[in-house]
Design a protein around this motif. Structure first.
Motif, short mmCIF file in Angstrom:
data_model
loop_
_atom_site.label_atom_id
_atom_site.label_comp_id
_atom_site.label_asym_id
_atom_site.label_seq_id
_atom_site.Cartn_x
_atom_site.Cartn_y
_atom_site.Cartn_z
N HIS A 320 0.63 -1.28 0.07
CA HIS A 320 0.00 0.03 0.06
C HIS A 320 0.84 1.18 -0.08
O HIS A 320 0.37 2.32 -0.22
CB HIS A 320 -0.96 0.04 1.31
CG HIS A 320 -0.10 -0.03 2.51
ND1 HIS A 320 0.50 -1.01 3.23
CD2 HIS A 320 0.44 1.06 3.31
CE1 HIS A 320 1.33 -0.62 4.12
NE2 HIS A 320 1.08 0.54 4.52
N SER A 353 0.39 -6.85 2.86
CA SER A 353 0.05 -5.57 3.68
C SER A 353 -0.83 -5.96 4.63
O SER A 353 -1.80 -6.71 4.73
CB SER A 353 -0.39 -4.52 2.82
OG SER A 353 -0.98 -3.30 3.52
N THR A 355 -2.89 -3.36 5.85
CA THR A 355 -3.72 -2.25 5.53
C THR A 355 -3.57 -2.15 3.91
O THR A 355 -3.00 -0.98 3.36
CB THR A 355 -3.41 -0.97 6.12
OG1 THR A 355 -2.14 -0.57 5.70
CG2 THR A 355 -3.44 -1.07 7.67
N GLN A 576 -4.08 4.04 6.85
CA GLN A 576 -2.82 3.04 6.65
C GLN A 576 -1.68 3.41 7.66
O GLN A 576 -1.22 2.45 8.41
CB GLN A 576 -2.52 2.90 5.31
CG GLN A 576 -3.47 2.33 4.28
CD GLN A 576 -3.36 2.57 2.90
OE1 GLN A 576 -2.58 3.56 2.51
NE2 GLN A 576 -3.78 1.80 1.85
#
Length: 726
Positions: A320, A353, A355, A576
């Motif tokens: 991300h 990830s 997020t 994030q």
């Protein structure tokens, strides 16, 4: 009547920002193949390029045709690299030569390095055996042949002692390998105990590697769930297949702990690729990649353009992260280009990830990506308890930023001999310096940006162009003496406050200014793990990937920072980042606690973090993007015009606007001065092109710009899928 002999012609691509392929004659005396690195004449100079394709339809007159001068002693640029460079060039609308330059970033690596001269013992004892000579002979007897420099360093003698022994026949010279060998990783070196969720995900990825087919897996797991161990199993499967693996990281500093984990799992450290490497290491590693000797490569986004001989897996860790997007030179997103590289090479790509980006989540929802989930932390650790401190009710006071509830929590945590992390995503001492008498603000002379005070360096610095200066003694506007005042907190100012509140505690700061290399990061990690640091104060560099067993309290000083502004991903990025920061707390047996200081506790991002409702937040974010036709539900491209003369840039932008494309599914916004209207002395105007997902945005731009000459004093940059709107 004379007859002409038809010589073979090929097209050579040069790593230049102008032009494209050039036709050359391939002399019969040279064995020229597609992908060979060659030297060719270009005007009055000789340049190095790559044989790109046959020039069967070349219509250049024979008398104007020039010969390839030499084929370089290097493995060929693999066919997959040629295809990848072509694809990236077309997608980003950049010259192929500019993309090739990223794959040819180490010119010295195209030539083999000469072997080193070593010295070994002939078993002949010198007539006069001094103490220095004895130390030399002990070393070469035990360790075998080594260079004179290495022997001298170990024995504590001068190089002349070694050469003197060689002249007397006591030592003899031998050729040693030109460079230290690349260590071979072992996929079976260590066995790791995995949780049932990890086993399921690891088995899927290992099977995907073995299938030799393209596919993308989104590996989503809460912070501390063991995503790294899962993709390690995929790497082990790739090694078993005799193929290479590439792991991409958003930050060089993240390599510190990860390198050690690779060594524990595979017996050796991976081959590294990032800007902090010395030229010798870059040269060695580049050749190891193209020759297939580098089994595992760990690198920054540029590693994607390395000429892999037999790539079988790409892992994009922290997929991300906006750091994967390059804005300068050839603008590209390494995450997206990694997917393309996997498709070209017919191998799997893993996006990992805690997020994931909205783009990746949508692709998983649509079934384009396999969605692998790790919903709980590894080893029974629990997610931290998250609390919000409403700064409207708990103001820290004038020129202070640590509220009373957070101060009390810090005291309690330290009393248990546990560690604390305070997070503020702002480098330097203060983001703004102004005159207390007239309000004059200190601005960069080259950019439309305020100068950031860095008190540790005693400098004012621009974070856009690098300009720096000392704090002036008097104001240039009102001439008041010693009138400049720091406004707002930077990380250095937070350290100052923490030292005042906790004078007997060991406090350390971590930011990109202080951790500029993997070695510095490694030293910092060791200090944290040994308990030398009690309170860690950091910027976003501390948010990613680090595992500190005794860190149980995280305090986020300004949770609202990043929520404002015109960036369409502002809320997503803030969510994030805050999720990653909160994930540093309580990763082992001791439970973790997080405090977010905020003036907007009711904001959807803050609410989602406090209640750990990521799915709800992303659903809300997706709804807003879809209604606005913004990515991932629409497509964007930016046109950035810049030049030294503001009026010239504005005039050209206005002319370009008059021929802008129009359509039901196409919107052109601008031209308008960029939010940062000047960088490095160049005035900037921007267009933003928005269209539906089913529109080929490159075709739209190509037709718009076709035949429209850009003046020599203006630079035009095309950015497909922009992440930076400044």
């Amino acid at each position: 009547m004379s007859s002409t002999i038809k010589h073979r012609r090929v097209r050579v691509l040069l790593p230049l920002s102008i032009g494209d392929v050039y036709d050359y004659r391939a002399p019969a005396s040279l064995d020229v193949e597609i992908g060979h690195f060659v030297t060719v004449p270009l005007g009055r100079r000789e340049v190095t390029g790559v044989v790109w394709e046959e020039a069967i339809d070349s219509d250049l007159a024979e008398e104007r045709m020039k010969d390839i001068l030499a084929v370089l002693p290097c493995a060929k640029l693999p066919q997959q690299s040629l295809k990848f460079i072509n694809w990236v060039s077309q997608y980003t609308m950049q010259r192929r030569g500019k993309v090739l330059r990223m794959a040819m970033s180490v010119p010295d690596a195209l030539y083999p390095k000469a072997p080193r001269t070593g010295y070994r013992f002939t078993n002949k004892v010198p007539e006069k055996l001094t103490a220095a000579r004895r130390r030399v002979l002990d070393i070469v007897s035990e360790s075998g042949a080594q260079t004179a420099t290495d022997i001298a360093a170990i024995a504590g003698v001068s190089v002349s002692v070694i050469k003197g022994l060689a002249e007397k026949g006591v030592l003899e010279t031998v050729d040693l390998p030109a460079e230290s060998p690349i260590e071979v990783p072992d996929g079976q070196f260590a066995e790791v105990e995995l949780s049932p969720d990890q086993v399921s995900a690891a088995n899927f990825l290992a099977s995907a590697v073995g299938s030799h087919e393209f596919g993308v897996s989104l590996l989503e797991g809460v912070t501390g769930s063991g995503k790294t161990e899962v993709y390690f199993e995929a790497i082990a499967a790739c090694l078993k297949e005799g193929r290479q693996s590439l792991v991409l990281l958003p930050e060089i500093a993240l390599t510190a702990q990860l390198l050690a984990r690779f060594e524990e799992r595979f017996g050796v450290r991976p081959v590294e690729w990032h800007s902090d490497l010395g030229q010798s290491a870059r040269r060695r590693n580049w050749r190891a990649v193209i020759e297939g000797r580098a089994g595992i490569v760990l690198g920054a986004r540029s590693a994607l353009f390395l000429p892999f001989a037999k790539l079988g897996l790409i892992v994009v860790d922290e997929e991300h992260e906006s750091s994967f997007k390059q804005d300068e030179g050839v603008p590209y997103n390494a995450r997206d280009m990694a997917v393309v590289r996997g498709k070209i090479g017919s191998f799997p790509v893993v996006l990992a990830s805690a997020t994931p980006s909205l783009e990746s989540l949508m692709n998983a929802k649509m079934g384009k990506y396999e969605h692998l989930k790790l919903p709980s932390r590894y080893g029974g650790a629990t997610l931290p308890n998250v609390n919000v401190i409403d700064l409207k009710l708990n103001s820290p006071g004038s020129q202070r930023w640590i509220s009373e509830p957070l101060r009390v929590a810090i005291e309690e945590t330290l009393s248990k001999k546990q560690q604390v992390m305070l997070f503020l995503n702002r480098r330097g001492y203060a983001p703004l310096t102004l005159c207390d008498s007239c309000g004059h603000r200190l601005q960069c002379p080259n950019c439309s940006a305020w100068l950031v005070e860095h008190r540790l360096m005693n400098r004012l610095q621009c974070h856009h162009c690098g300009y720096s200066t000392v704090l002036p003694k008097s104001c240039s506007e009102c001439e008041a003496e010693e009138s400049f005042k720091a406004c707002g907190p930077g990380i250095e100012r937070l350290v100052e406050e923490a030292e005042a509140l906790f004078p007997d505690r060991k406090i350390a700061m971590m930011a990109s200014d202080t951790i500029s290399s993997p070695r510095a990061a490694s030293e910092f990690v060791a200090a944290m793990e040994s308990g030398e640091i009690e309170i860690l104060i950091g910027t976003q560099i501390v948010a990613k990937g680090y595992h500190f067993p005794n860190l149980t309290l995280v305090g986020i000083i300004d949770a609202d920072l990043g929520l404002s502004g015109g960036d369409l991903r502002a809320a997503e990025r803030t969510y994030q980042l805050l999720s990653q920061v909160t994930g540093r707390a309580g990763r082992e047996t001791n439970p973790g606690t997080v405090y977010l200081q905020s003036y907007l506790p009711e904001h959807p991002v803050i609410d989602a973090i406090v209640h750990q409702q990521g799915d709800d937040f992303f659903a809300l974010e997706a709804e807003g993007r879809e209604s606005a036709g913004m990515p991932p539900y629409g497509r964007l491209a930016a046109l950035i015009l810049s030049g030294a003369n503001a009026e010239s840039v504005a005039r050209f932008a206005a002319g370009l606007a008059r021929r802008a494309p129009m359509g039901e599914k196409i919107t052109v916004l601008g031209p308008a001065p960029a939010p940062l209207s000047m960088i490095r002395g160049r005035h900037r105007y921007r267009f933003l092109v928005k269209c539906a997902r089913d529109i080929n945005i490159q075709s739209v731009l190509g037709k718009w710009l076709q035949g429209y000459k850009v003046p020599s004093d203006i630079r035009m940059q095309i950015d497909i899928d922009p992440y930076n709107f400044m």
